[in-house]
Design a protein around this motif. Structure first.
Motif, short mmCIF file in Angstrom:
data_model
loop_
_atom_site.label_atom_id
_atom_site.label_comp_id
_atom_site.label_asym_id
_atom_site.label_seq_id
_atom_site.Cartn_x
_atom_site.Cartn_y
_atom_site.Cartn_z
N ARG A 108 5.54 10.37 -5.46
CA ARG A 108 6.93 10.32 -4.98
C ARG A 108 7.52 11.71 -4.81
N ARG A 109 7.33 12.59 -5.78
CA ARG A 109 7.92 13.92 -5.69
C ARG A 109 7.36 14.72 -4.53
N GLU A 110 6.04 14.67 -4.36
CA GLU A 110 5.42 15.44 -3.28
C GLU A 110 5.80 14.91 -1.91
N LEU A 111 5.95 13.59 -1.82
CA LEU A 111 6.18 12.98 -0.52
C LEU A 111 7.66 12.78 -0.22
N HIS A 112 8.52 13.22 -1.12
CA HIS A 112 9.96 13.05 -0.90
C HIS A 112 10.38 13.75 0.39
N ARG A 141 -4.33 15.84 -1.24
CA ARG A 141 -4.59 14.54 -1.87
C ARG A 141 -3.47 13.56 -1.58
N ALA A 142 -2.21 13.99 -1.75
CA ALA A 142 -1.08 13.12 -1.49
C ALA A 142 -1.02 12.72 -0.03
N LEU A 143 -1.24 13.68 0.87
CA LEU A 143 -1.24 13.37 2.29
C LEU A 143 -2.35 12.37 2.63
N GLY A 144 -3.52 12.60 2.09
CA GLY A 144 -4.65 11.72 2.40
C GLY A 144 -4.45 10.31 1.89
N LEU A 171 0.83 -1.19 0.00
CA LEU A 171 0.00 0.00 0.00
C LEU A 171 0.87 1.26 0.00
N ARG A 172 1.91 1.26 0.83
CA ARG A 172 2.81 2.42 0.87
C ARG A 172 3.52 2.61 -0.46
N GLN A 173 4.03 1.52 -1.01
CA GLN A 173 4.79 1.62 -2.25
C GLN A 173 3.94 2.14 -3.40
N ARG A 174 2.71 1.71 -3.46
CA ARG A 174 1.85 2.15 -4.57
C ARG A 174 1.48 3.62 -4.45
N VAL A 175 1.26 4.10 -3.25
CA VAL A 175 1.00 5.52 -3.09
C VAL A 175 2.27 6.32 -3.41
#
Length: 365
Positions: A108-112, A152-155, A99-103
């Protein structure tokens, strides 16, 4: 090694998926048997069970949703599935890395640089009050410390990090409702089962057995396509001695439970109407046992399909109060009659007996 042709595999799939003969099972047992029902479209599982069970009453599934016997949660392939509460508790930790990997693959850029453990801890703290919230509401509560990351990315990542379920009335028969999430532990009264030690994979082994019971005979690639988990070779190796092996016409090794049903390839297959995203199609890497390559894209596009002689032969929808069917090939007289009869039964189910109208259109294209 015995070679199983496409038709033999088709009949095995129909039998395992309760599509060869409707079953006399309670809805919870059927949901467990088929390994859950994909359910991002909340009403589709009702059609999925109607096509699989005799005398299915949709109120019984609604009662399971409200009574916490089944839950809507992100699991296999990071899609929303309707699964039993027991399976949600047992399977969730095994799915966490996927689940983590797919999100992360999407954002990836936003959550880096984001500390995911810290984000998970903050998310749990926000949810600890037991108030059900939408994904965006959860995300906004965490956004102050991360102004450069979209809600959206955070959620999406929060849902992957923290086990949650989507609460009713979403998923109740004939009810429209937005997504409201709550902690699994709040809704079901306990935490999900903890991960197994690194040198053991009992949940993976159980998933292999459950998958084969619902979808076998199948290849390891099919198992991975169903669950989205990469780390199951060890689990397959651990249970291999319990299994029997076959080959398909492509030469792939297929594994199966020794006593699972493998009907005669000439067993007649009835007309069946499948809901959108049904796992009878999506549960395989090689879907040729049930759908022609020319129509493979229908299975991932959310198009409802009709099985004719066990294979995708038409699409269906509801328009103007009638079940409408669009054949993908010419229908024989017997097939036309079978589609009309089953379509009328489905129309009656969907309308609570108010009408049973069916329109069978010309062949697509």
């Amino acid at each position: 090694m015995t070679v199983l042709g496409t038709r033999a595999l088709n009949r095995a799939t129909l039998a395992r998926q309760l599509l060869l003969d409707r079953a006399d099972l309670p809805p919870a047992a059927a949901v467990a048997h088929v390994g859950g029902l994909q359910a991002q479209e909340p009403q589709e599982p009702f059609v999925g069970l109607w096509s699989r069970l005799r005398a299915f009453d949709p109120a019984t599934l609604s009662d399971l949703v409200t009574g916490r016997g089944v839950v809507r949660t992100h699991l296999m392939r990071r899609t929303v599935h309707l699964v039993t509460a027991a399976d949600a508790l047992a399977w969730r930790a095994r799915h966490d890395p996927m689940l983590r990997q797919r999100v992360m693959g999407v954002y990836r850029r936003e959550l880096h640089g984001i500390d995911l453990d810290e984000l998970a801890a903050e998310g749990r703290e926000v949810m600890a009050d037991g108030v059900a919230r939408s994904m965006s509401e959860f995300a906004r509560a965490l956004a102050d410390r991360r102004p450069d990351v979209s809600p959206r990315a955070l959620g999406e990542m929060l849902i992957a990090l923290v086990p949650v379920v989507q609460l009713p009335p979403r998923g109740v028969w004939r009810t429209r409702a937005g997504v409201r999430n709550a902690l699994v532990s709040s809704w079901l009264g306990r935490e999900v089962d903890p991960p197994a030690p690194a040198d053991l994979d009992p949940v993976g082994e159980a998933l292999v057995r459950r998958y084969l019971a619902a979808f076998g005979p199948a290849a390891s690639a099919d198992l991975r396509a169903w669950c989205g988990l990469a780390g199951l070779p060890r689990a397959v190796a651990a249970v291999r001695a319990e299994l029997v092996s076959f080959r398909d016409e492509r030469g792939r090794e297929l594994l199966d439970l020794p006593d699972a049903p493998r009907p005669d390839p000439d067993t007649p297959a009835p007309v069946r109407f499948l809901p959108a995203f049904d796992n009878a199609l999506l549960g395989y890497d090689d879907r040729s046992r049930i759908v022609d390559d020319a129509h493979r894209g229908l299975s991932v596009a959310g198009v409802r399909v009709v099985l004719l002689d066990g294979r995708v032969g038409a699409t269906w929808g509801v328009e103007g109060g009638a079940v409408t069917v669009t054949p993908l090939r010419s229908l024989s007289r017997a097939e036309h009659a079978g589609v009309d009869e089953e379509g009328r039964a489905l129309a009656s189910f969907l309308s609570d007996g108010e009408h049973d109208r069916v329109r069978i259109g010309p062949t697509a294209g």
